[in-house]
Scaffold this motif. Structure first.
Motif, short mmCIF file in Angstrom:
data_model
loop_
_atom_site.label_atom_id
_atom_site.label_comp_id
_atom_site.label_asym_id
_atom_site.label_seq_id
_atom_site.Cartn_x
_atom_site.Cartn_y
_atom_site.Cartn_z
N GLY A 99 0.99 -1.40 0.15
CA GLY A 99 0.10 -0.36 -0.33
C GLY A 99 0.87 0.55 -0.36
N GLY A 100 0.75 2.48 -1.18
CA GLY A 100 1.15 4.12 -0.97
C GLY A 100 2.05 3.37 -1.39
N THR A 101 2.69 2.20 -1.93
CA THR A 101 4.19 2.21 -2.91
C THR A 101 3.98 2.10 -4.19
N GLY A 102 2.70 2.59 -4.93
CA GLY A 102 2.48 2.36 -6.90
C GLY A 102 2.03 1.08 -7.13
N GLN A 103 2.22 -0.49 -6.06
CA GLN A 103 2.07 -1.15 -6.87
C GLN A 103 0.61 -1.54 -6.86
N PRO A 104 -0.52 -1.28 -5.61
CA PRO A 104 -1.74 -1.21 -6.59
C PRO A 104 -2.01 -0.93 -7.61
N GLU A 105 -1.87 0.46 -7.78
CA GLU A 105 -2.08 1.31 -9.12
C GLU A 105 -1.71 0.66 -10.13
N GLN A 106 -0.57 0.44 -10.31
CA GLN A 106 -0.31 -0.67 -11.49
C GLN A 106 -0.92 -2.16 -11.44
N GLN A 107 -1.67 -2.99 -9.98
CA GLN A 107 -1.92 -4.18 -10.39
C GLN A 107 -3.68 -2.97 -11.53
N PHE A 108 -3.60 -2.31 -11.00
CA PHE A 108 -4.84 -2.01 -11.24
C PHE A 108 -5.43 -1.40 -12.37
N ALA A 109 -4.46 -0.60 -12.75
CA ALA A 109 -4.15 -0.26 -14.46
C ALA A 109 -4.70 -1.39 -15.34
N ILE A 110 -3.67 -3.37 -14.55
CA ILE A 110 -3.62 -3.93 -15.45
C ILE A 110 -4.77 -4.93 -15.70
N THR A 111 -5.60 -4.68 -14.33
CA THR A 111 -6.78 -5.11 -14.80
C THR A 111 -8.01 -3.84 -15.64
N ARG A 112 -7.72 -2.94 -15.74
CA ARG A 112 -8.22 -2.15 -17.08
C ARG A 112 -8.06 -2.84 -18.67
N MET A 113 -6.78 -2.82 -18.18
CA MET A 113 -6.48 -3.80 -19.85
C MET A 113 -7.55 -5.30 -20.05
N ARG A 114 -7.73 -5.78 -18.81
CA ARG A 114 -7.75 -7.26 -19.19
C ARG A 114 -9.27 -6.60 -19.19
N ALA A 115 -9.92 -5.72 -18.30
CA ALA A 115 -11.35 -5.48 -19.14
C ALA A 115 -11.96 -5.48 -20.90
N ILE A 116 -11.04 -4.64 -21.15
CA ILE A 116 -10.89 -3.76 -22.37
C ILE A 116 -10.28 -5.34 -23.55
N GLU A 117 -9.87 -6.24 -22.86
CA GLU A 117 -9.04 -7.78 -23.74
C GLU A 117 -10.78 -8.94 -24.01
N THR A 118 -10.70 -8.68 -22.62
CA THR A 118 -12.23 -9.70 -22.81
C THR A 118 -13.01 -9.02 -22.62
N GLY A 119 -13.47 -8.05 -23.00
CA GLY A 119 -15.00 -7.03 -22.59
C GLY A 119 -15.72 -7.53 -22.11
N ARG A 120 -15.16 -7.77 -20.62
CA ARG A 120 -16.09 -8.37 -19.02
C ARG A 120 -16.18 -7.20 -18.29
N THR A 121 -17.27 -7.35 -17.79
CA THR A 121 -17.14 -5.93 -15.87
C THR A 121 -15.41 -7.16 -15.57
N VAL A 122 -15.26 -6.29 -15.02
CA VAL A 122 -14.23 -6.93 -13.66
C VAL A 122 -14.64 -6.08 -12.19
N LEU A 123 -14.94 -6.90 -11.93
CA LEU A 123 -15.30 -6.29 -9.98
C LEU A 123 -13.87 -7.24 -9.56
N ILE A 124 -13.17 -5.71 -8.34
CA ILE A 124 -12.00 -6.17 -7.55
C ILE A 124 -12.68 -5.32 -6.26
N ALA A 125 -11.83 -7.02 -4.88
CA ALA A 125 -11.64 -6.79 -3.95
C ALA A 125 -10.93 -6.75 -4.17
N SER A 126 -10.03 -5.44 -2.42
CA SER A 126 -9.12 -5.80 -1.77
C SER A 126 -9.45 -5.31 -0.42
N THR A 127 -8.36 -5.94 0.28
CA THR A 127 -8.28 -5.83 1.86
C THR A 127 -8.90 -4.10 1.85
#
Length: 521
Positions: free
Chosen positions: A406-434
């Motif tokens: 948290g606070g290091t930039g890693q969560p932002e990078q993972q969220f960007a990857i998740t957004r690209m997966r939504a575009i690639e698959t054409g699916r809504t992505v639901l993200i739950a983080s602690t």
């Protein structure tokens, strides 16, 4: 003495290569300057032009190490030596790229071979060692750019190819020895790639059906490694957040969800074996009256083993379907060569029991909707996402625990990857983080909700359920295999051409054929 002089001549190029690597690292979140890539790649190619294979190795290593040092400094939370080791390891892949690219630049089809070799390099980093580390793919930088839409057609590897090609075309325009015709073709091709991407239209609607889901971010009692050992508090936080959700539903201020999603590690205590943890989950699931997808760490299957899982917990029938994480993180969730390393690196004892990988994709049928569950870093692995899509996933779920970073930039990078997966698959992505980032990403990659970090957050969304496939999911791995194959072909042809050039005049010493561009090392 001659070698020292050659190295001195190479130093300015090495400095530029390192600078290009730094620039490439700043293309990604949390810095988010994706178009730096179109500057970094031409700079890198400029220093590779005309050098020997050995020099290409050194320049490529400098570029790659600098790139990953900027991209993943968050690993220093585990230890500065871990961050350095990873940067060096990944830098070696770009050392190989530098060796081949330095020779491919002399081939007449270099503008094809170079971006293909880049994709082949990304494929290698995503595959080995220990299952690879696909964090540095060019495609991940373009989640906010119209060019990112290309992922819906050619997938993540195809998008990386297009981005690398843009860099190559920019170099072709700028380099001094390019002919006017070559410059014109490169300029037109670059404009066509960028302009054509902007014209792609992505569908956000479903196939006439929706589902209402609640993402629960209960938060953790500390940052970094501080939260470890407070598993009951984390579970209780998610219980309380779920009970608060139910109060709002009962009061009419919130829509009743059809499914509730808890994050990875919402319980680190096996609920099948611990009565208190099971009671907390049962209380939550009976309160909301709908299934909860619980992120739980289970004991077993072997001695001194554990599994990171998603469990479908029904309010009537209790725990049911279980997905076990297939790509546990080396040195984070399990220790390769454990018996050999533990006596010498005591810090690895913090990892605890070995995480055993799951065997089957996270395809979960809950109600009349099929969800594709991936856990944390798995979202970056093509095979994990492809397998849930093959299994009929209509909505994607990412259960994650980024509290360590948290606070290091890693969560932002993972969220960007998740957004690209939504575009690639054409699916809504639901993200739950602690502890964040939780949210909802629409099928076109746009963000409906994005939580802050280290705060409780509960979000309810009505999202489309989709069966239709994008061209990228239909093509599957073919773009990756084709482009990687072409990259290998380009490397082989470049080396063969080099051998033919050497054998054409074997008796001429290097000093007799000086070149202003070649820097032998």
């Amino acid at each position: 003495m001659e070698r020292l002089k050659a190295f001195g001549r190479l130093m300015p190029r090495l400095v530029v290569a390192v600078g290009a690597g730094v620039l490439l690292g700043y293309s990604f979140e949390p810095h988010d300057h994706p178009w730096f890539i179109v500057v970094a790649i031409p700079l890198f190619l400029a220093v590779l032009n005309g050098v020997s294979v050995k020099a290409g190795i050194l320049l490529g290593a400098g570029f790659g190490i600098a790139y990953y040092a900027v991209l993943v400094p968050w690993l220093s939370i585990i230890g500065g030596d871990a961050a350095i080791a990873l940067a060096i390891l990944e830098g070696l892949f770009y050392a190989v790229f530098g060796a081949f690219a330095s020779q491919a630049l002399k081939h007449r089809l270099w503008m094809l071979w170079i971006p293909c070799m880049w994709v082949a390099t990304e494929y290698a980093t995503a595959s080995v060692p220990f299952g690879g580390f696909p964090w540095g793919r060019l495609a991940w930088a373009f989640s906010d750019s119209p060019m990112g839409k290309l992922a819906s057609l050619v997938g993540i590897p195809g998008l990386s190819f297009a981005i690398a090609l843009l860099g190559v075309l920019a170099y072709a325009v700028l380099r001094r020895k390019s002919a006017f015709g070559q410059r014109a073709i490169a300029l037109v091709a670059g404009v066509a790639i960028v302009g054509g991407s902007a014209l792609i239209s992505l569908d956000k609607d479903g196939d006439g059906k929706t589902v209402t889901a609640a993402m629960v971010q209960g938060n953790v009692p500390g940052k970094g490694l501080e939260f470890l050992g407070r598993a009951r508090t984390v579970t209780r936080n998610h219980l309380n957040a779920t009970l608060d959700l139910q109060k709002r539903v009962a009061a009419g201020s919130e829509v009743r969800p059809q499914i509730v999603i808890w994050p990875e590690n919402s319980t680190d205590i096996d609920p099948y074996k611990d009565a208190e943890t099971r009671a907390d989950i049962e209380q939550a699931v009976k309160a909301v009256g709908v299934p909860i997808l619980v992120g739980a760490v289970l004991e077993g299957p072997g001695e001194n083993e554990r599994q990171t899982t998603g469990i479908v917990w029904d309010p009537v029938t209790g725990p049911g379907q279980v997905y076990a994480k297939r790509h546990p993180v080396p040195f984070g969730e399990y220790i390769p060569f454990r018996e050999q390393l533990l006596p010498y690196i005591k810090r690895l004892e913090m990892v605890g029991r070995q995480t055993a990988p799951g065997k089957v994709p996270g395809v979960l049928k809950i109600g009349d909707v099929t969800y594709g569950d991936v856990i944390c870093f798995e979202v970056a692995y093509d095979d994990v996402v492809a397998d849930v899509m093959k299994g009929g996933a209509q909505v994607l779920v990412v259960q994650t625990n980024n509290a360590t970073y948290g606070g290091t930039g890693q969560p932002e990078q993972q969220f960007a990857i998740t957004r690209m997966r939504a575009i690639e698959t054409g699916r809504t992505v639901l993200i739950a983080s602690t502890s964040g980032i939780s949210g909802v990403v629409r099928p076109d990659g746009s963000v409906e909700h994005k939580s802050d970090q280290f705060v409780p957050d509960v979000y309810v969304a009505q999202v489309p359920v989709r069966d239709s496939k994008t061209l990228a999911t239909t093509l599957g791995g073919w773009p990756q295999w084709t482009l990687t194959g072409l990259g290998i072909m380009g490397a082989v042809l470049a080396l063969l051409a080099r051998r033919r050039t050497r054998s054409a005049d074997p008796g001429t010493p290097p000093a007799a054929t000086p070149s202003r561009e070649k820097v032998p090392v």
